[in-house]
Design an enzyme around this catalytic site. Sequence first.
Site, mmCIF file in Angstrom:
data_model
loop_
_atom_site.group_PDB
_atom_site.id
_atom_site.type_symbol
_atom_site.label_atom_id
_atom_site.label_comp_id
_atom_site.label_asym_id
_atom_site.label_seq_id
_atom_site.Cartn_x
_atom_site.Cartn_y
_atom_site.Cartn_z
ATOM 1 N N GLY A 21 5.230 0.557 -1.914
ATOM 2 C CA GLY A 21 3.915 0.622 -1.281
ATOM 3 C C GLY A 21 3.663 1.993 -0.674
ATOM 4 N N ARG A 25 7.917 6.823 0.405
ATOM 5 C CA ARG A 25 9.078 6.163 -0.210
ATOM 6 C C ARG A 25 9.227 6.608 -1.655
ATOM 7 N NH1 ARG A 25 11.250 0.679 1.992
ATOM 8 N NH2 ARG A 25 12.061 1.657 3.878
ATOM 9 N N ARG A 44 -5.364 11.589 -3.053
ATOM 10 C CA ARG A 44 -5.317 10.692 -1.880
ATOM 11 C C ARG A 44 -3.914 10.553 -1.299
ATOM 12 N NH1 ARG A 44 -9.588 6.663 -1.086
ATOM 13 N NH2 ARG A 44 -11.343 7.270 -2.360
ATOM 14 N N ARG A 88 7.729 -3.294 -8.830
ATOM 15 C CA ARG A 88 7.445 -3.103 -7.404
ATOM 16 C C ARG A 88 8.750 -3.161 -6.624
ATOM 17 N NH1 ARG A 88 5.486 -3.654 -2.487
ATOM 18 N NH2 ARG A 88 5.698 -5.602 -1.342
ATOM 19 N N VAL A 89 8.940 -2.222 -5.716
ATOM 20 C CA VAL A 89 10.090 -2.245 -4.811
ATOM 21 C C VAL A 89 9.531 -2.221 -3.390
ATOM 22 C CG1 VAL A 89 11.913 -1.333 -6.309
ATOM 23 C CG2 VAL A 89 10.344 0.272 -5.235
ATOM 24 N N GLY A 90 9.652 -3.340 -2.698
ATOM 25 C CA GLY A 90 8.989 -3.415 -1.407
ATOM 26 C C GLY A 90 9.737 -4.277 -0.409
ATOM 27 N N SER A 91 9.096 -4.486 0.706
ATOM 28 C CA SER A 91 9.696 -5.316 1.749
ATOM 29 C C SER A 91 8.938 -6.643 1.831
ATOM 30 C CB SER A 91 9.660 -4.591 3.099
ATOM 31 O OG SER A 91 8.324 -4.323 3.443
ATOM 32 N N GLU A 182 1.471 -7.796 -2.387
ATOM 33 C CA GLU A 182 1.036 -7.172 -3.648
ATOM 34 C C GLU A 182 1.352 -7.941 -4.932
ATOM 35 O OE1 GLU A 182 2.836 -5.431 -1.321
ATOM 36 O OE2 GLU A 182 1.242 -4.163 -0.508
ATOM 37 N N ASP A 205 11.839 -8.536 7.779
ATOM 38 C CA ASP A 205 11.572 -9.285 9.012
ATOM 39 C C ASP A 205 11.601 -10.780 8.690
ATOM 40 O OD1 ASP A 205 8.979 -8.146 7.738
ATOM 41 O OD2 ASP A 205 8.289 -9.946 8.758
ATOM 42 N N ARG A 218 17.738 -1.175 7.151
ATOM 43 C CA ARG A 218 16.618 -1.022 6.216
ATOM 44 C C ARG A 218 17.023 -0.105 5.056
ATOM 45 N NH1 ARG A 218 10.688 -1.625 7.144
ATOM 46 N NH2 ARG A 218 10.957 -2.772 9.068
HETATM 47 N N1 ADE Z 1 5.986 -7.223 4.267
HETATM 48 C C1 ADE Z 1 7.071 -7.188 5.047
HETATM 49 N N2 ADE Z 1 6.995 -8.114 6.009
HETATM 50 C C2 ADE Z 1 5.812 -8.758 5.832
HETATM 51 C C3 ADE Z 1 5.152 -9.803 6.495
HETATM 52 N N3 ADE Z 1 5.701 -10.350 7.566
HETATM 53 N N4 ADE Z 1 3.949 -10.197 6.037
HETATM 54 C C4 ADE Z 1 3.405 -9.599 4.969
HETATM 55 N N5 ADE Z 1 3.975 -8.613 4.301
HETATM 56 C C5 ADE Z 1 5.169 -8.183 4.719
#
Ligand code: ADE
Length: 235
Positions: A21, A25, A44, A88-91, A182, A205, A218
């Site tokens: 995202g 990163r 952008r 996608r590489v995300g949290s 996403e 989280d 992290r």
């Molecule tokens: N990405 C990481 N934590 C999230 C959350 N609590 N809600 C939505 N997207 C997230």
Amino acid sequence: MTTPHIQAKPEQFASTCLLPGDPLRAKFIAETYLTDVELINSTRNMLAYTGSHQGSRVSVMGTGMGMPSCMLYSEELIKEFGVRRLIRVGSCGSTDPELGLNDLVLAAGASTDSNANRLQFGGYDYAAIADFELLTAAAASARKRGVDARVGNVFSTDSFYHPNRKLTAMLNRLHILAVEMEAAGLYSVAARHRAQALAILTVSDHLITHQQLSSEERERSFDTMIRIALDVAVN
Ligand code: ADE
């Protein structure tokens, strides 16, 4: 070739693109994991790079947060720049007591509160799913690396600060593992263009315990996620 959001030549993109995202990163991934790196977009500040990993060309580009942003970049990457595999590489935020901080999720499916997929589907419910080949490659990579990645349904939300106080319990009841913002949109865009997509997520989280990863943790879990994504990319 330019689109409203990407100014690059199609040949500057590899056919596989990692999609964090956060554009910074993307910069970090390119500088840390790729060689012979070229910056190919900064429109952008949505930074995109192409480089090499184990002899294969790989691109990495930020998508911004949320489905509208992720979907427009994915659409342009596929349609105008020849990208065929989007990872996608995300949290994510865990909604499952068995899924702790740092754990990895391979999003086999993505439910959503967004209207984005219904817009394309006459108001019906679209089952947004990962590409099977990418999903099994990521699961095999995780196994080989001794990582216990969970495979299942996630929830792609339009609202990080969700108004539904009962959301976590509701998601858990239907065995949804985690919340992110996403995957459901990415999967429908890829499907529409017969491209391949997968979201690999790290739990940052926990929506039940309200724990959060420290920045050190992290980084460590982030590293595992990127290595698995790159195993898939060069597969
Ligand atoms: N990405 C990481 N934590 C999230 C959350 N609590 N809600 C939505 N997207 C997230």
